[in-house]
Design a protein around this motif. Structure first.
Motif, short mmCIF file in Angstrom:
data_model
loop_
_atom_site.label_atom_id
_atom_site.label_comp_id
_atom_site.label_asym_id
_atom_site.label_seq_id
_atom_site.Cartn_x
_atom_site.Cartn_y
_atom_site.Cartn_z
N HIS B 49 0.80 -1.20 -0.04
CA HIS B 49 0.10 -0.04 0.15
C HIS B 49 0.83 1.23 0.02
O HIS B 49 1.60 1.52 1.03
N GLY B 50 1.03 1.92 -1.22
CA GLY B 50 1.64 3.20 -1.38
C GLY B 50 3.25 3.16 -0.97
O GLY B 50 3.81 3.93 -0.69
N ALA B 51 3.67 1.95 -1.76
CA ALA B 51 4.70 1.66 -1.48
C ALA B 51 5.87 2.61 -2.27
O ALA B 51 6.97 2.90 -1.77
N ASP B 52 5.54 2.72 -3.74
CA ASP B 52 6.45 3.42 -4.51
C ASP B 52 6.95 4.85 -3.87
O ASP B 52 8.17 5.03 -4.01
N ASN B 53 6.04 5.63 -3.54
CA ASN B 53 6.44 7.06 -2.84
C ASN B 53 7.31 6.77 -1.63
O ASN B 53 8.36 7.54 -1.73
N LEU B 54 6.92 5.83 -1.10
CA LEU B 54 7.69 5.89 0.54
C LEU B 54 9.20 5.13 0.03
O LEU B 54 10.11 5.22 0.72
N ARG B 55 9.13 4.41 -0.78
CA ARG B 55 10.50 3.72 -1.36
C ARG B 55 11.68 4.65 -1.51
O ARG B 55 12.68 4.87 -1.22
N ARG B 82 23.97 2.21 4.16
CA ARG B 82 24.30 2.07 2.70
C ARG B 82 23.73 1.01 2.00
O ARG B 82 23.20 0.84 0.86
N LEU B 83 23.76 -0.18 2.90
CA LEU B 83 23.05 -1.55 2.36
C LEU B 83 21.50 -1.03 2.03
O LEU B 83 20.92 -1.61 0.84
N ILE B 84 21.13 -0.45 3.03
CA ILE B 84 19.50 -0.20 2.79
C ILE B 84 19.08 0.69 1.72
O ILE B 84 18.25 0.63 0.77
N GLU B 85 20.08 1.71 1.55
CA GLU B 85 19.82 2.51 0.50
C GLU B 85 20.26 1.70 -0.89
O GLU B 85 19.16 2.08 -1.89
N GLN B 86 20.95 0.75 -1.33
CA GLN B 86 20.89 0.02 -2.22
C GLN B 86 19.65 -0.85 -2.41
O GLN B 86 19.21 -0.74 -3.60
N ILE B 87 19.26 -1.29 -1.32
CA ILE B 87 18.05 -2.00 -1.48
C ILE B 87 16.83 -1.41 -2.00
O ILE B 87 16.03 -1.91 -2.76
N PHE B 88 16.92 -0.14 -1.60
CA PHE B 88 15.80 0.69 -1.98
C PHE B 88 15.73 1.51 -3.48
O PHE B 88 14.83 2.33 -3.64
N ALA B 89 17.01 1.24 -3.88
CA ALA B 89 17.27 1.95 -5.06
C ALA B 89 16.35 1.52 -6.62
O ALA B 89 15.59 0.41 -6.14
N PRO B 94 13.02 -5.10 -3.09
CA PRO B 94 13.30 -5.48 -1.46
C PRO B 94 12.17 -6.41 -1.05
O PRO B 94 11.49 -6.37 -0.52
N THR B 95 12.55 -7.49 -1.56
CA THR B 95 11.61 -8.89 -1.20
C THR B 95 11.89 -9.55 0.09
O THR B 95 10.89 -9.93 0.57
N ASN B 96 13.11 -9.51 0.43
CA ASN B 96 13.42 -9.94 1.88
C ASN B 96 12.91 -8.95 2.96
O ASN B 96 13.98 -8.34 3.59
N ILE B 97 11.68 -8.91 3.22
CA ILE B 97 11.21 -7.73 4.25
C ILE B 97 12.11 -8.10 5.68
O ILE B 97 12.38 -7.18 6.56
#
Lengths: 124, 118
Positions: B49-55, B82-89, B94-97
């Motif tokens: 729900h509303g993931a794109d903007n929040l990503r 840095r790792l989190i930043e790459q996951i949200f690129a 980011p499937t491994n929640i």
């Protein structure tokens, strides 16, 4: 020798830490700006000895700000050091290819930031 | 300014250390808010729900954390950010929640448990 440095970064914490570092460790005179446009104006008004310029800023980002500084013969002479949290070598090369004097990676150490700048600019 | 002698260098380091503590206290709300942005993005992805903007916001928040935490002595926080930043690129998925949540939780813990240098 006292130097005048302009710090252009949209993040208040980075501006304050960098200013603290350079004022306290090196005794330099610091001017700050929170946007690229404001930075260009402050560069024209103050003619700093060098500019620390953040890459990722909303609106006019670092590379765009640098290109604008280069267009004016007055500010084109001021050496620019980019600051970025991007560590991938492709990003670093892209930034270096702009023609800046150097690219420094965030996070920086407040105790050694001034000596890094001195080495880059040959002030040491 | 002459910082060539050891006593002067120590005094400078102490001044910086004290001032950095004040800055940390001042900016801690902003820093923890960036963690909250990341957590909200994870929630949105999980609920679809509303993931794109929040990503996008989460990537920016992680980028800012990567750039600042190490300056305040939290190098591990920078590495995780840095790792989190790459996951949200863009383009990444980011499937491994669970892993993402654990990393964010770890980063929050690092921030909350930062030793004071006073």
């Amino acid at each position: 020798m006292s130097r005048r440095i302009l710090i252009i970064d949209d993040e208040d914490d980075i501006r304050q830490v960098a200013a603290l570092s350079l004022e306290t460790v090196a005794g330099w005179d610091i001017i700050v700006a929170s946007t690229g446009a404001q930075g260009i104006q402050r560069a024209l008004e103050n003619l700093p000895d060098a500019i620390l310029l953040d890459v990722m800023m909303p609106g006019m980002d670092g590379p765009t700000t640098f290109r604008e500084l280069q267009k004016n013969p007055v500010t084109a002479k001021i050496p620019v050091i980019l600051l970025t949290a991007k560590v991938q070598s492709a990003d670093q090369r892209r930034f270096a290819d702009l023609g800046v004097r150097a690219v420094l990676t965030k996070p920086f150490d407040p105790l050694t930031l001034s000596s890094q700048i001195e080495r880059i600019l040959g002030w040491a | 300014m002459d910082n060539s002698d050891p006593t002067s260098q120590l005094q400078t380091a102490d001044s910086i250390s004290l001032a950095m503590e004040r800055l940390w206290t001042r900016f801690l709300p902003e820093i923890t808010q960036r963690i909250t942005v990341i957590e909200s993005a994870i929630d949105a992805i999980e609920s679809n729900h509303g993931a794109d903007n929040l990503r996008g916001q989460a990537q920016i928040a992680a980028h800012k954390l990567a750039g600042s935490l190490g300056t305040f002595g939290l190098r591990q926080g920078t590495e995780i950010a840095r790792l989190i930043e790459q996951i949200f690129a863009p383009g990444e998925d980011p499937t491994n929640i669970t892993t993402l949540r654990e990393m964010t939780k770890q980063m929050r813990s690092i921030i909350e448990n930062r030793p004071r240098n006073v």
